[in-house]
Design an enzyme around this catalytic site. Structure first.
Site, PDB file in Angstrom:
ATOM      1  N   GLY A 198       3.749  15.055  -4.386  1.00 24.33           N
ATOM      2  CA  GLY A 198       3.617  13.611  -4.255  1.00 24.33           C
ATOM      3  C   GLY A 198       2.925  12.580  -5.788  1.00 24.33           C
ATOM      4  N   GLU A 199       3.697  13.552  -7.101  1.00 18.05           N
ATOM      5  CA  GLU A 199       2.804  13.213  -8.471  1.00 18.05           C
ATOM      6  C   GLU A 199       3.070  11.983  -8.391  1.00 18.05           C
ATOM      7  OE1 GLU A 199       2.538  15.007 -12.720  1.00 18.05           O
ATOM      8  OE2 GLU A 199       2.692  16.072 -11.172  1.00 18.05           O
TER       9      GLU A 199
ATOM     10  N   GLY B  34       0.679  -0.667  -0.073  1.00 15.28           N
ATOM     11  CA  GLY B  34       0.335  -0.255  -0.178  1.00 15.28           C
ATOM     12  C   GLY B  34       1.012   1.591  -0.050  1.00 15.28           C
TER      13      GLY B  34
END
Length: 286
Positions: free
Chosen positions: A86-87, A67
């Site tokens: 966080g791209e 995850g």
């Protein structure tokens, strides 16, 4: 054991709290929310332009197994959520088939979001020198910031900002070489001493073909400059004066000309705009 991330630039630390505490690999923050991945949109001010496929693939595989450990940071824009930081993680989440992504929602404006995105990438060392230079230039232009103001915001020295942005003055192909990692920013700074763009490009190709380091590049450009001056000069110049010129050019990062007279002389230092003049003054007054 709790680990706190490195701080932001001086100005940003007052604007955005970065108290993301990691405990045993799990994020703990009261503002973490799971958001529909379809509602998360890219940040047009994202400074990072290149995303390496191998690293992205590794992150995707990790997310499939474990995850997403570190939440994406976003801000609310109408009925969507725009990425602040966080791209790459978002791209990997999409590739991993996630429908929801853990996010930290920040209430900040466009300017702060752009600065935060830049600092986050710099701290991760994710940006190549050209992406960093373009990001600095865009921030200064969009928000009417001086180099000094931007330096305070991102935690860098003003001379660092100036020298990084100057890389964009190189010949276009050389800019591409630096962006691709074929040349370093150190090579670029030396090549800036060659004012003729065609000569810059020839020198750059020689550096790549011969795998020259920065010191060897300096030696090559110094010899080339001296040879050019000897060919074009109508007078037999003192070699000692020419060496002094080369040393000054290397130190100041711009063209310097020592003019000798019978009893006195003068030093001519070229600069290219007010910001470049400030940079030179800073070097001289250190």
């Amino acid at each position: 054991m709790s680990v706190k991330k490195r701080g932001l630039g001086k100005g940003l630390s007052a604007l955005i709290s970065e108290e993301i505490i990691v405990d045993e690999g799990k994020p703990s923050n009261e503002f973490v929310e799971n958001i529909d991945i379809k509602l998360i949109i890219p940040n047009e001010n994202q400074p990072r332009q290149e995303f390496h496929e191998d690293a992205l693939s590794d992150l995707t595989n990790s997310i499939k197994i474990h995850g997403l450990i570190q939440p994406i940071i976003v801000r609310k824009v109408k009925n969507k959520y725009e990425i602040i930081a966080g791209e790459r993680r978002l791209r990997a989440c999409k590739a991993a088939g996630l429908e929801e992504v853990p996010c930290i929602i920040k209430d900040v404006n466009t300017e702060v979001s752009a600065k935060f995105a830049l600092v986050e990438n710099i701290q991760r060392e994710d940006l190549n020198p050209i992406e960093e230079a373009l990001a600095y230039k865009k921030l200064m232009k969009d928000y009417n910031l001086t180099q000094e103001e931007l330096a305070n915001e991102v935690g860098k020295s003003r001379s660092y900002i100036a020298n990084t942005v100057r890389l964009l003055n190189l010949e276009g192909e050389i800019v591409d070489y630096i962006a691709k990692g074929e040349l370093t920013s150190g090579h670029g700074k030396v090549l800036l001493g060659i004012k003729d763009k065609q000569q810059q490009l020839l020198a750059a190709k020689k550096i790549i073909d011969n795998n020259l380091n920065v010191r060897q590049t300096e030696e090559m450009t110094n010899k080339k400059t001296i040879a050019t001056k000897s060919t074009n000069s109508k007078e037999n110049r003192d070699p000692h004066i020419m060496d002094l010129e080369e040393n000054l050019m290397r130190t100041l990062g711009t063209k310097v000309n020592l003019i000798q007279g019978n009893k006195k002389g003068k030093i001519e230092i070229e600069y290219y705009g007010y910001e470049d003049l400030e940079r030179i003054i800073e070097v001289l007054t250190k």
